[in-house]
Design an enzyme around this catalytic site. Sequence first.
Site, mmCIF file in Angstrom:
data_model
loop_
_atom_site.group_PDB
_atom_site.id
_atom_site.type_symbol
_atom_site.label_atom_id
_atom_site.label_comp_id
_atom_site.label_asym_id
_atom_site.label_seq_id
_atom_site.Cartn_x
_atom_site.Cartn_y
_atom_site.Cartn_z
ATOM 1 N N HIS A 68 -13.558 25.603 -22.536
ATOM 2 C CA HIS A 68 -12.789 25.170 -23.712
ATOM 3 C C HIS A 68 -11.322 25.502 -23.461
ATOM 4 O O HIS A 68 -11.014 26.502 -22.823
ATOM 5 C CB HIS A 68 -13.252 25.919 -24.971
ATOM 6 N N LYS A 75 -17.750 28.626 -21.145
ATOM 7 C CA LYS A 75 -18.902 28.408 -22.021
ATOM 8 C C LYS A 75 -20.214 28.908 -21.386
ATOM 9 O O LYS A 75 -20.268 29.149 -20.171
ATOM 10 C CB LYS A 75 -18.993 26.909 -22.358
HETATM 11 P P1 IDP Z 1 -12.189 19.310 -25.794
HETATM 12 O O1 IDP Z 1 -13.133 20.471 -25.555
HETATM 13 O O2 IDP Z 1 -11.935 18.529 -24.539
HETATM 14 O O3 IDP Z 1 -10.930 19.706 -26.512
HETATM 15 P P2 IDP Z 1 -13.064 18.206 -28.336
HETATM 16 O O4 IDP Z 1 -12.919 16.790 -28.732
HETATM 17 O O5 IDP Z 1 -12.160 19.211 -28.986
HETATM 18 O O6 IDP Z 1 -12.968 18.283 -26.747
HETATM 19 O O7 IDP Z 1 -14.569 18.607 -28.634
HETATM 20 C C1 IDP Z 1 -15.009 19.961 -28.602
HETATM 21 C C2 IDP Z 1 -16.301 20.033 -27.821
HETATM 22 O O8 IDP Z 1 -17.295 19.295 -28.505
HETATM 23 C C3 IDP Z 1 -16.226 19.402 -26.436
HETATM 24 O O9 IDP Z 1 -15.768 20.297 -25.441
HETATM 25 C C4 IDP Z 1 -17.649 18.971 -26.186
HETATM 26 O O10 IDP Z 1 -18.426 20.018 -25.651
HETATM 27 C C5 IDP Z 1 -18.137 18.638 -27.576
HETATM 28 N N1 IDP Z 1 -18.051 17.186 -27.793
HETATM 29 C C6 IDP Z 1 -16.953 16.448 -27.983
HETATM 30 N N2 IDP Z 1 -17.218 15.150 -28.163
HETATM 31 C C7 IDP Z 1 -18.552 15.066 -28.098
HETATM 32 C C8 IDP Z 1 -19.443 13.951 -28.214
HETATM 33 O O11 IDP Z 1 -19.058 12.796 -28.406
HETATM 34 N N3 IDP Z 1 -20.752 14.259 -28.085
HETATM 35 C C9 IDP Z 1 -21.197 15.538 -27.868
HETATM 36 N N4 IDP Z 1 -20.385 16.596 -27.750
HETATM 37 C C10 IDP Z 1 -19.069 16.363 -27.860
HETATM 38 MG MG MG Z 2 -10.661 20.492 -28.428
#
Ligand code: IDP
Ligand code: MG
Length: 132
Positions: A116, A10
């Site tokens: 990611h 990222k």
């Molecule tokens: P991951 O990247 O670990 O798979 P996901 O739940 O798919 O996590 O969420 C995608 C991205 O969204 C995360 O990498 C993070 O940067 C952001 N994100 C997830 N949950 C939150 C939150 O509660 N607050 C702010 N950003 C979040």
């Molecule tokens: Mg994810």
Amino acid sequence: MKQQTLSIIKPDAVERNLTDNIKEILIKNNLKILKEKKIQITKEEAAEFYKVHQTKPFYDRLCEYLSSGIIVVMILEGENSIKVYRETMGSTDPKSAQKGTIREKYGISIDKNSVHGSDSPENATKEINFFF
Ligand code: IDP
Ligand code: MG
């Protein structure tokens, strides 16, 4: 089982010149970099990529952020690469990521968590096709 998964370094990590450090961790964890490109995407493309999160309160900020700078997109291949790479990244919030994981070492916040990774075989295929 040999699998492919999608990885994104990222903007926060590319900006801090952490690309090579992160790649080194991938290679140490038997994740082979099959394809790689350095790009910047539009907010609309980010919105499409993160569509699964469209109802979340952080969706707009997330799309704004992913499109805010250069990213490095990679196809990783290895045994159980989806799970292995998720473990190598660490949990979403760097504050609770396990020691030695990419997010624990380099993540700044839950938004700027440096990397990611696909979370399932279905999404890995979708995400790889999105970028390559
Ligand atoms: P991951 O990247 O670990 O798979 P996901 O739940 O798919 O996590 O969420 C995608 C991205 O969204 C995360 O990498 C993070 O940067 C952001 N994100 C997830 N949950 C939150 C939150 O509660 N607050 C702010 N950003 C979040
Ligand atoms: Mg994810």
